[in-house]
Motif scaffolding. Structure first.
Motif, mmCIF file in Angstrom:
data_model
loop_
_atom_site.group_PDB
_atom_site.id
_atom_site.type_symbol
_atom_site.label_atom_id
_atom_site.label_comp_id
_atom_site.label_asym_id
_atom_site.label_seq_id
_atom_site.Cartn_x
_atom_site.Cartn_y
_atom_site.Cartn_z
ATOM 1 N N UNK A 236 0.892 -1.221 -0.035
ATOM 2 C CA UNK A 236 0.096 -0.034 0.028
ATOM 3 C C UNK A 236 0.842 0.943 -0.086
ATOM 4 N N UNK A 237 0.209 2.385 -0.176
ATOM 5 C CA UNK A 237 0.837 3.818 -0.083
ATOM 6 C C UNK A 237 0.161 4.460 1.225
ATOM 7 N N UNK A 238 0.891 4.997 2.180
ATOM 8 C CA UNK A 238 0.485 5.393 3.466
ATOM 9 C C UNK A 238 0.552 7.006 3.179
ATOM 10 N N UNK A 239 -0.280 7.579 3.432
ATOM 11 C CA UNK A 239 -0.296 9.371 3.318
ATOM 12 C C UNK A 239 -0.386 9.857 4.865
ATOM 13 N N UNK A 240 0.601 10.741 5.350
ATOM 14 C CA UNK A 240 0.493 11.289 6.457
ATOM 15 C C UNK A 240 -0.751 12.365 6.327
ATOM 16 N N UNK A 241 -1.814 12.415 7.049
ATOM 17 C CA UNK A 241 -2.818 13.641 6.849
ATOM 18 C C UNK A 241 -2.487 14.817 7.653
ATOM 19 N N UNK A 344 3.672 9.183 1.724
ATOM 20 C CA UNK A 344 3.799 10.681 1.376
ATOM 21 C C UNK A 344 3.509 11.474 2.391
ATOM 22 N N UNK A 345 4.349 12.493 2.973
ATOM 23 C CA UNK A 345 4.032 13.570 3.645
ATOM 24 C C UNK A 345 3.908 14.839 3.275
#
Length: 427
Positions: A236-241, A344-345
């Motif tokens: 998966x790809x994690x994105x910091x909200x 993704x930050x």
């Protein structure tokens, strides 16, 4: 840099504790050497040397006892100096500069060595024997007494370095420069740790969100390497909200999961998000601008009225903005070993950084021509340095500054003087 290492740098207890543990280990080791040395002399029949060492030990006992009592007083004096310096720095500059003192390696090493010397002297003093017969004595603190004297000499050297460091902390120029250097390190760390990439719109649809289940607080940093490993393992790809520096409460979504068949389990993401009571430099791009802006605002307050300090802050703010003028901002992407984006930050954009560094100072500086002239010069420099697509925030601040001066200063000559670009304020 490891998040654990960065968090330990923000604490004051770790280094002195290591010093105390080192004092205990060192004292035990040196006393064992003393015991082995005396045993070797007794086995070789050199009782005359043992008797001489016993007489010398009586004089060394006086020295060690004096060191033990003096170091405790010495530590109290140093601690008092520290509190006064912290109170002055916090009152004159900003409460957020206290963390510069907490992170100071000289300060931590000084306290660690002072405490270690005190504990070492106590342990050595407790090892002295009342036996004077060279055939019955088991140990004579020879090497341990010499080590105690060596620690005193090291303590004196560190005390000089500590006083110099504390005096620098009380000088605003050095505080501003320290904040600027820390901010530049954050930029370099981001440049090495990741690169520009797609924003949230370019990613696959988010299948789920991971909410924060810990205590409420400021998002200090995230464990990037662990998040990348978890994302790669689950495809998966994690994105910091939230951004680093945002205040999060339990139940706030912190990570969006893009792609994959199922999100990572909460247990795999444990200890990947760190919150605290205040922001840190570790991954926070805008924290340095926040501190510089705070110092400048306090300098421009009627109670302080120190426009020169505000000009010095503007010097570093312009330097920082010039350093990021051509850098990609917005989304920072972290890839795995195969080069696939896994995290993704969200970073502050160019407009966010310009507003953070200039807005509040601009509103407070309209009555100080020294500051307005320096700000106009800085805006001119940034306009010439940044690409054409990033000039709009610079032009907006220049227009707002001119409007604020026009509303506040009634005389036309004074208005014209206040808006003349000058890199020294009033050079």
């Amino acid at each position: 840099m490891s998040p654990l290492r960065e968090h330990l740098r923000d604490t004051f207890w770790f280094t002195p504790t290591v010093g105390l543990v080192g004092a205990v280990v060192g004292a035990v080791g040196v006393l064992l050497v003393d015991e082995a040395y005396v045993g070797w002399l007794q086995e070789s029949g050199d009782y005359g040397t043992v008797a001489s060492l016993t007489k010398i030990a009586d004089d060394a006992r006086t020295i060690v006892s004096t060191v033990g009592s003096a170091m405790l007083t010495f530590i109290g004096v140093v601690f008092s100096i520290s509190l006064v310096a912290l109170q002055m720095a916090s009152g004159q500059f900003s409460p957020r500069v206290v963390r510069l003192y907490v992170r100071s390696r000289i300060t931590k090493c000084a306290f660690a060595v002072f405490l270690a010397t005190f504990l070492f002297a106590l342990l050595v003093q407790a090892s002295y024997e009342g036996e004077t017969d060279p055939r019955k004595v088991t140990t004579v603190p020879v090497f341990s007494s010499g080590m105690c004297v060596l620690l005193v000499l090291v303590s004196l050297g560190l005390f000089i370095a500590y006083v110099n460091s504390t005096l620098r902390l009380m000088r605003v120029s050095h505080v501003i420069d320290r904040i600027n250097r820390e901010s530049m390190r954050v930029l370099d760390r981001h440049a090495r740790g990741g690169g520009p990439g797609p924003g949230a719109d370019a990613l696959p649809p988010a299948g789920s969100e991971i909410v924060h289940r810990g205590r409420a607080g400021v998002l200090r940093d995230v464990h990037i390497a662990r998040l990348v490993r978890v994302a790669r393992r689950h495809g998966v790809v994690l994105r910091l909200i939230p951004r680093i520096g945002d205040y999060v409460v339990p139940g706030t979504p912190v990570l969006a999961v893009h792609g994959g068949h199922r999100p990572p389990p909460p247990r795999a993401l444990r200890y990947t998000v760190s919150v605290g009571v205040e922001r840190t430099f570790h991954q926070d791009v805008g924290f340095g601008l926040r501190q510089l802006s705070d110092i400048a605002q306090r300098a421009l307050s009627p109670a302080v009225n120190d426009p020169t300090t505000a000009v010095q802050c503007l010097d570093r703010i312009v330097q920082f903005l010039a350093a990021v003028a051509h850098r990609p901002l917005g989304a920072l992407c972290h890839c795995d070993r195969a080069g696939t984006v896994r995290l993704v930050q969200d970073l502050p954009g160019w407009t966010d950084l310009v507003d953070l560094g200039l807005t509040e100072i601009r509103r407070c500086a309209v009555t100080s021509p020294q500051v307005t002239r320096r700000m106009m010069a800085g805006l001119d420099d940034l306009w010439a340095l940044v690409p054409a697509g990033r000039r709009q925030p610079v032009e907006r601040h220049r227009a707002l500054l001119a409007q604020a001066v026009a509303r506040t200063v009634p005389e036309a000559a004074e208005r014209a003087f206040a808006l003349v670009p000058d890199r020294q304020g009033i050079g």
